[in-house]
Design an enzyme around this catalytic site. Structure first.
Site, mmCIF file in Angstrom:
data_model
loop_
_atom_site.group_PDB
_atom_site.id
_atom_site.type_symbol
_atom_site.label_atom_id
_atom_site.label_comp_id
_atom_site.label_asym_id
_atom_site.label_seq_id
_atom_site.Cartn_x
_atom_site.Cartn_y
_atom_site.Cartn_z
ATOM 1 N N HIS A 95 0.863 -1.186 0.000
ATOM 2 C CA HIS A 95 0.000 0.000 0.000
ATOM 3 C C HIS A 95 0.895 1.231 0.000
ATOM 4 O O HIS A 95 1.962 1.228 0.626
ATOM 5 C CB HIS A 95 -0.899 0.013 1.242
ATOM 6 C CG HIS A 95 -2.067 0.922 1.122
ATOM 7 N ND1 HIS A 95 -1.995 2.264 1.373
ATOM 8 C CD2 HIS A 95 -3.340 0.678 0.748
ATOM 9 C CE1 HIS A 95 -3.182 2.819 1.176
ATOM 10 N NE2 HIS A 95 -4.023 1.878 0.788
ATOM 11 N N ASP B 106 -8.000 -5.197 -0.089
ATOM 12 C CA ASP B 106 -8.446 -6.049 -1.203
ATOM 13 C C ASP B 106 -8.077 -7.512 -1.018
ATOM 14 O O ASP B 106 -8.554 -8.364 -1.773
ATOM 15 C CB ASP B 106 -7.831 -5.532 -2.510
ATOM 16 C CG ASP B 106 -8.396 -4.165 -2.859
ATOM 17 O OD1 ASP B 106 -7.612 -3.202 -2.921
ATOM 18 O OD2 ASP B 106 -9.623 -4.072 -3.017
HETATM 19 C C1 SDX Z 1 -6.284 0.148 -2.811
HETATM 20 O O1 SDX Z 1 -4.534 4.625 -1.951
HETATM 21 C C2 SDX Z 1 -5.455 3.993 -1.315
HETATM 22 O O2 SDX Z 1 -5.805 4.377 -0.222
HETATM 23 C C3 SDX Z 1 -6.034 2.814 -2.049
HETATM 24 C C4 SDX Z 1 -7.042 1.968 -1.283
HETATM 25 C C5 SDX Z 1 -8.317 2.740 -1.014
HETATM 26 O O3 SDX Z 1 -9.054 2.358 -0.100
HETATM 27 O O4 SDX Z 1 -8.603 3.676 -1.798
HETATM 28 O O5 SDX Z 1 -6.483 1.549 -0.031
HETATM 29 C C6 SDX Z 1 -7.436 0.740 -2.093
HETATM 30 O O6 SDX Z 1 -6.043 0.536 -3.938
HETATM 31 C C7 SDX Z 1 -5.384 -0.832 -2.100
HETATM 32 C C8 SDX Z 1 -4.171 -1.278 -2.980
HETATM 33 C C9 SDX Z 1 -4.648 -2.355 -3.924
HETATM 34 N N1 SDX Z 1 -3.599 -2.717 -4.884
HETATM 35 C C10 SDX Z 1 -2.946 -3.884 -4.795
HETATM 36 O O7 SDX Z 1 -3.103 -4.696 -3.882
HETATM 37 C C11 SDX Z 1 -2.010 -4.140 -5.982
HETATM 38 C C12 SDX Z 1 -0.700 -4.747 -5.454
HETATM 39 N N2 SDX Z 1 0.000 -3.717 -4.731
HETATM 40 C C13 SDX Z 1 1.026 -2.965 -5.464
HETATM 41 O O8 SDX Z 1 0.719 -2.728 -6.803
HETATM 42 C C14 SDX Z 1 1.523 -1.748 -4.664
HETATM 43 O O9 SDX Z 1 1.790 -2.195 -3.398
HETATM 44 C C15 SDX Z 1 0.680 -0.506 -4.590
HETATM 45 C C16 SDX Z 1 0.280 -0.005 -5.940
HETATM 46 C C17 SDX Z 1 -0.543 -0.754 -3.778
HETATM 47 C C18 SDX Z 1 1.524 0.569 -3.885
HETATM 48 O O10 SDX Z 1 2.615 0.786 -4.704
HETATM 49 P P1 SDX Z 1 3.719 1.891 -4.336
HETATM 50 O O11 SDX Z 1 3.403 2.634 -3.094
HETATM 51 O O12 SDX Z 1 3.966 2.699 -5.578
HETATM 52 O O13 SDX Z 1 4.935 0.989 -3.975
HETATM 53 P P2 SDX Z 1 6.038 0.556 -5.014
HETATM 54 O O14 SDX Z 1 5.391 0.043 -6.259
HETATM 55 O O15 SDX Z 1 7.043 1.663 -5.133
HETATM 56 O O16 SDX Z 1 6.675 -0.680 -4.254
HETATM 57 C C19 SDX Z 1 7.747 -0.513 -3.340
HETATM 58 C C20 SDX Z 1 8.533 -1.837 -3.460
HETATM 59 C C21 SDX Z 1 8.950 -2.155 -4.897
HETATM 60 O O17 SDX Z 1 10.086 -2.974 -4.802
HETATM 61 P P3 SDX Z 1 11.581 -2.272 -4.968
HETATM 62 O O18 SDX Z 1 11.555 -1.482 -6.288
HETATM 63 O O19 SDX Z 1 11.744 -1.380 -3.774
HETATM 64 O O20 SDX Z 1 12.553 -3.438 -5.008
HETATM 65 O O21 SDX Z 1 7.673 -2.915 -3.052
HETATM 66 C C22 SDX Z 1 7.463 -3.794 -4.161
HETATM 67 C C23 SDX Z 1 7.810 -3.010 -5.412
HETATM 68 O O22 SDX Z 1 8.232 -3.896 -6.429
HETATM 69 N N3 SDX Z 1 6.039 -4.157 -4.121
HETATM 70 C C24 SDX Z 1 5.586 -5.392 -4.320
HETATM 71 C C25 SDX Z 1 4.189 -5.303 -4.131
HETATM 72 N N4 SDX Z 1 3.852 -4.038 -3.846
HETATM 73 C C26 SDX Z 1 4.998 -3.337 -3.848
HETATM 74 N N5 SDX Z 1 6.221 -6.560 -4.615
HETATM 75 C C27 SDX Z 1 5.420 -7.656 -4.752
HETATM 76 N N6 SDX Z 1 4.076 -7.646 -4.596
HETATM 77 C C28 SDX Z 1 3.424 -6.495 -4.282
HETATM 78 N N7 SDX Z 1 2.102 -6.488 -4.132
#
Ligand code: SDX
Length: 427
Positions: free
Chosen positions: A309, A366
């Site tokens: 998140h 989710d």
């Molecule tokens: C909702 O914003 C809100 O409040 C949203 C929400 C709401 O109520 O409105 O809470 C609802 O949208 C919840 C989120 C639902 N999405 C997912 O579950 C999709 C999977 N999650 C990821 O796509 C991600 O965690 C996000 C999009 C939710 C957040 O992404 P960020 O903050 O941009 O984090 P990032 O992509 O920069 O990740 C940081 C690191 C990265 O690795 P490094 O580059 O540091 O090596 O964490 C890794 C990412 O690759 N990472 C994951 C991961 N999420 C982040 N690796 C594996 N699996 C994951 N799910």
């Protein structure tokens, strides 16, 4: 994060040193006020993902990502989930205080008497392919709804604004249920005034013209809880989309359509659908280590959907409430869903894995919501439509708040990295 106040931020340039003002909120991080940065220093702040940017002042919802805290108008989400209901929380988010019993009664009556759609709106559904995704239908139908309520929304008039907000909250279940009914070839059912908000949604979704539909009170309470937990979440992508659209003074119903479009993405509200696809693809508990390895592999686009998140660096408090509700509903229905076991095991294994621990990746709202909705009979492609129905309350609450805040049209700048001026080539 720790408290590093008092801050001092100084811009030093040819005109000398100038301290930037610091704004303190009630809770959470302070903010450097950079509104004059460009005017006074010809300088922009660069933050494309808005990781360090406060786009507005808001009093609606507060999230402490480090502690995993979520407050709606100051009330903890866990306490609202236990003691309140969706319409009471809707009133709280829109107007700032819990309603008295008389206010709650009036609000419920107002919502109940706006649930019908104009008969011509129902004709819009016929234009969609039967296999259209319900979110595509909702974006289209809500956009079309703005044509039916355009001239009579005077955004300067508080009463007309609140009426538009109530109208949207009231019609969303009818629109969402009709999107599902159309996609499965059933006749669109009308809302009933003798049903609660949650029960009405279930009867419009699952009722058939050939028999009376008796709403299971346990399922009505479960969907009401799902609505309550998804109602608002401060400046998430879809709410920020609605705020930016609304800042131009656009029709609020059309602004909500823009929020639905943004929520649809798998990185946002579309994640609940993606979680079920992921758990189904994993298939068995034995396959979890392979899935974890893929999620950690930078060469592999696979991510653990429902994990991570932008704000929560702890467990999303909503995930715990939904996990319990999913277990209770599955038990009530006598369903043994293997996906729940896979989800619980996946969470336990991931939370012991350095990759997830180091990056503070925890289950979000989710991760379990799809399992609960699936148990209740919702098809996977309706999960995000349920999210959009619930988040309409947050979107209209932020719209009402924004109309009180005169910061003008939202218009970000950019860091230009394109060609410098160049002449058109002479022949
Ligand atoms: C909702 O914003 C809100 O409040 C949203 C929400 C709401 O109520 O409105 O809470 C609802 O949208 C919840 C989120 C639902 N999405 C997912 O579950 C999709 C999977 N999650 C990821 O796509 C991600 O965690 C996000 C999009 C939710 C957040 O992404 P960020 O903050 O941009 O984090 P990032 O992509 O920069 O990740 C940081 C690191 C990265 O690795 P490094 O580059 O540091 O090596 O964490 C890794 C990412 O690759 N990472 C994951 C991961 N999420 C982040 N690796 C594996 N699996 C994951 N799910």
């Amino acid at each position: 994060m720790g408290d590093r106040r008092p801050y001092q931020v100084t811009v030093s340039d040819s005109s000398g040193d100038k301290q930037l003002p610091i704004l303190d909120g009630t809770l959470g991080p302070s903010a450097i006020n950079i509104q004059r940065l460009y005017a006074d220093h010809d300088l922009l702040a660069f933050d494309p993902g808005f990781r360090s940017t406060a786009s507005c002042r808001s009093a609606i919802t507060f999230i402490d990502g480090e502690q995993g805290i979520l407050l709606y108008r100051g009330y903890p989400i866990e306490e609202l989930a236990e003691h309140s209901n969706f319409l009471e929380v809707s009133y709280l988010l829109m107007f700032g205080e819990l309603p008295t019993s008389a206010e709650a009664q009036k609000f419920e009556n107002d919502v109940r008497h706006h649930t019908l759609l104009h008969e011509q709106i129902l004709k819009f559904y016929q234009g969609f392919r039967r296999d259209a995704h319900p979110m595509a239908i909702m974006v289209g139908v809500v956009g079309a709804l703005s044509a039916f309520y355009n001239d009579d929304i005077d955004q300067m008039d508080r009463v007309r604004r609140e009426e538009a907000a109530v109208r949207l909250i009231a019609k969303m279940p009818t629109i969402a249920a009709a999107s599902y009914a159309y996609s499965v070839g059933r006749p669109i059912r009308y809302p009933r005034n003798d049903h609660s908000y949650a029960a009405n949604f279930l009867q419009m979704l699952f009722g058939l013209p050939s028999a009376d539909y008796v709403v299971d009170p346990v399922l009505a309470k479960a969907i009401d809880l799902i609505f309550l937990l998804h109602a608002d979440h401060e400046q998430n992508a879809s709410t920020s989309t609605v705020r930016l659209a609304a800042s131009s003074g656009a029709n609020p119903i059309a602004c909500i359509a823009s929020g639905i479009a943004s929520l649809w993405g798998p990185a946002h509200g579309g994640a609940n659908e993606a979680v079920i696809r992921m758990l189904t693809e994993i298939g068995t508990v034995e396959n979890i280590p392979k899935a974890i390895a893929r999620a950690k592999d930078k060469e592999d686009p696979f991510r653990l959907m429902g994990f991570g998140h932008r704000v929560y660096k702890n467990v999303d408090p909503r995930a715990r409430v939904i996990q319990k509700a999913a277990k209770d509903v599955l038990e009530h229905l006598g369903i043994d869903d293997p996906l729940l076991d896979i989800a619980i095991q996946l969470e336990q294994i991931a939370l012991k894995d350095e990759y997830f621990v180091e990056r503070k990746l925890y289950p979000n709202v989710d991760f379990y919501s799809g399992i609960l909705l699936r148990a209740m009979g919702f098809p996977t492609n309706m999960f995000t439509a349920v999210f959009a129905l619930a988040r309409t309350v947050g979107w209209v609450s932020h719209w009402l708040e924004l109309t009180q805040d005169n910061h003008g049209i939202g218009r970000p700048r950019q860091l230009y990295v394109g060609h410098p001026r160049r002449p058109y080539p002479s022949s």
